[in-house]
Enzyme design. Structure first.
Site, PDB file in Angstrom:
ATOM      1  N   TYR A 220      -7.842  -3.720  -2.766  1.00 58.02           N
ATOM      2  CA  TYR A 220      -7.817  -2.564  -1.677  1.00 58.02           C
ATOM      3  C   TYR A 220      -9.335  -2.585  -0.778  1.00 58.02           C
ATOM      4  CZ  TYR A 220      -7.468   1.674   0.632  1.00 58.02           C
ATOM      5  OH  TYR A 220      -7.617   2.825   1.400  1.00 58.02           O
TER       6      TYR A 220
ATOM      7  N   GLU B 243      -3.975   2.028  -2.804  1.00 61.47           N
ATOM      8  CA  GLU B 243      -3.810   3.374  -2.678  1.00 61.47           C
ATOM      9  C   GLU B 243      -3.007   4.248  -3.458  1.00 61.47           C
ATOM     10  OE1 GLU B 243      -4.417   3.682   2.038  1.00 61.47           O
ATOM     11  OE2 GLU B 243      -5.788   5.427   0.924  1.00 61.47           O
TER      12      GLU B 243
ATOM     13  N   ASP C 111       2.795   4.290   5.176  1.00 58.17           N
ATOM     14  CA  ASP C 111       2.551   3.632   6.569  1.00 58.17           C
ATOM     15  C   ASP C 111       2.575   2.171   6.496  1.00 58.17           C
ATOM     16  OD1 ASP C 111       0.067   4.211   5.177  1.00 58.17           O
ATOM     17  OD2 ASP C 111      -1.040   4.777   6.876  1.00 58.17           O
ATOM     18  N   HIS C 112       2.546   1.467   5.473  1.00 60.16           N
ATOM     19  CA  HIS C 112       2.600   0.251   5.158  1.00 60.16           C
ATOM     20  C   HIS C 112       4.122  -0.116   4.791  1.00 60.16           C
ATOM     21  CE1 HIS C 112      -2.172  -0.780   5.196  1.00 60.16           C
ATOM     22  NE2 HIS C 112      -1.917   0.727   4.950  1.00 60.16           N
TER      23      HIS C 112
ATOM     24  N   ASN D 262      -7.054  -4.594   4.882  1.00 56.52           N
ATOM     25  CA  ASN D 262      -7.655  -3.869   6.112  1.00 56.52           C
ATOM     26  C   ASN D 262      -8.082  -4.532   7.211  1.00 56.52           C
ATOM     27  OD1 ASN D 262      -7.051  -0.922   6.352  1.00 56.52           O
ATOM     28  ND2 ASN D 262      -8.090  -0.874   4.255  1.00 56.52           N
TER      29      ASN D 262
ATOM     30  N   ASN E 291       0.754  -1.155   0.164  1.00 55.03           N
ATOM     31  CA  ASN E 291      -0.001   0.124  -0.115  1.00 55.03           C
ATOM     32  C   ASN E 291       0.748   1.145  -0.055  1.00 55.03           C
ATOM     33  OD1 ASN E 291      -1.386   2.285   1.014  1.00 55.03           O
ATOM     34  ND2 ASN E 291      -3.084   1.126   1.616  1.00 55.03           N
TER      35      ASN E 291
ATOM     36  N   ASP F  75      -4.009  -4.732   0.564  1.00 53.32           N
ATOM     37  CA  ASP F  75      -4.373  -4.310   1.665  1.00 53.32           C
ATOM     38  C   ASP F  75      -5.754  -4.778   1.928  1.00 53.32           C
ATOM     39  OD1 ASP F  75      -5.218  -2.792   3.701  1.00 53.32           O
ATOM     40  OD2 ASP F  75      -4.656  -0.861   3.168  1.00 53.32           O
TER      41      ASP F  75
END
Length: 262
Positions: free
Chosen positions: A107, A36, A252-253, A152, A9, A150
């Site tokens: 995603y 993303e 952040d991934h 989530n 991501n 991702d």
DNA sequence: ATGGTGGCATCGCCA
């Protein structure tokens, strides 16, 4: 022939084209799946990646939000995408390599803050999305396929820094992990990362809001590599490139890698 | 209990 795949991501493929280039140069996966991208397809810096030896790109995009792409050294055929929940979101793309391996890049919606579908339409969307994945792969059992992205959701107790403290936090609630388990089971998917690394805490995401992400290590494993049952025995050598979370202006991934002998 | 950071369609929304 072995091939290595990575999923990441990237949180804006244009802002972080340099980091993508760094990963391609240093780690040289055969295929890199991004989520993303936050970019229309025609604004993805495809030439930059082509110059680094990745001339093949398939993608779905929209302005500012979502967006998925597959960069490849090897030719990849665009198999299109499914419009999950009929939202028109760019959250899925599928491609087929010349060796016949199909790659699904997802995603999954993050789901907002309140883990109640009655109160929070984003959480309802997330659960519906994963339920549609379940129905889709139950109807058409995947063969010679890899599912990454991702998702989530951090399914296992050791996929989060504190199982107890995250039970009511979106990404680790029982209703989410149940939904994910059902989607996985419906497709006969094998969690390749956990097949290769069965023990211990394992994270792929650390919030931007935690200043000392490395030392406090309050991570979650939100990014996944799954393989269809027939392909799973070919998988080995999974790893998460935690160092990428510490790069300059990072996502952040962190990227998740797996190698397959096919 | 709260707020913390980052990206973009940038002054509000998404993560």
């Amino acid at each position: 022939m072995p091939f290595t795949l990575a999923t990441w991501n990237i949180n804006s493929v244009r802002l972080r084209a340099g980091l993508v280039g760094h990963l391609l140069t240093e780690e040289a996966p055969d295929v890199l799946c991004l989520q993303e991208c936050k970019s229309p397809v025609d604004k993805i810096p495809a030439e930059t990646f082509a110059d680094l030896g990745y001339p093949h790109l398939i993608a779905r995009g929209q302005k500012g939000y979502n967006g998925v792409a597959i960069l490849s050294r090897l030719p990849i055929e665009d198999l299109g995408h499914t419009d999950w929940c009929e939202m028109g979101d760019a959250r899925h793309i599928a491609g087929r390599l010349e060796n016949g391996v199909v790659i699904h890049n997802f995603y999954v919606p993050a789901g907002g803050d309140v883990p109640d579908p009655e109160q929070n339409p984003k959480f309802a969307h997330k659960l519906n999305f994963v339920a549609e994945m379940r129905d889709h792969f139950a109807a058409e059992r995947p063969e010679k396929a890899i599912l990454v992205g991702d998702l989530n959701i951090a399914p296992r107790e050791d996929d989060v820094w504190s199982h107890k403290q995250l039970l009511k936090v979106v990404s680790h609630t029982p209703v989410e992990t149940d939904h994910l388990a059902q989607a996985q089971e419906a497709g006969g998917w094998v969690d390749v990362t956990r097949k290769d690394i069965p023990e211990g805490q394992l994270y792929s995401w650390w919030s931007y809001r935690s200043p000392n992400w490395d030392s406090s290590d309050k991570g979650r494993r939100l990014d996944h590599v799954w393989a269809s049952r027939d392909l799973a025995p070919a998988a080995h050598s999974s790893r998460i490139l935690r160092a990428a979370r510490g790069w300059e202006k990072p996502s952040d991934h962190a990227p998740v890698f797996a190698t397959f002998d096919v």
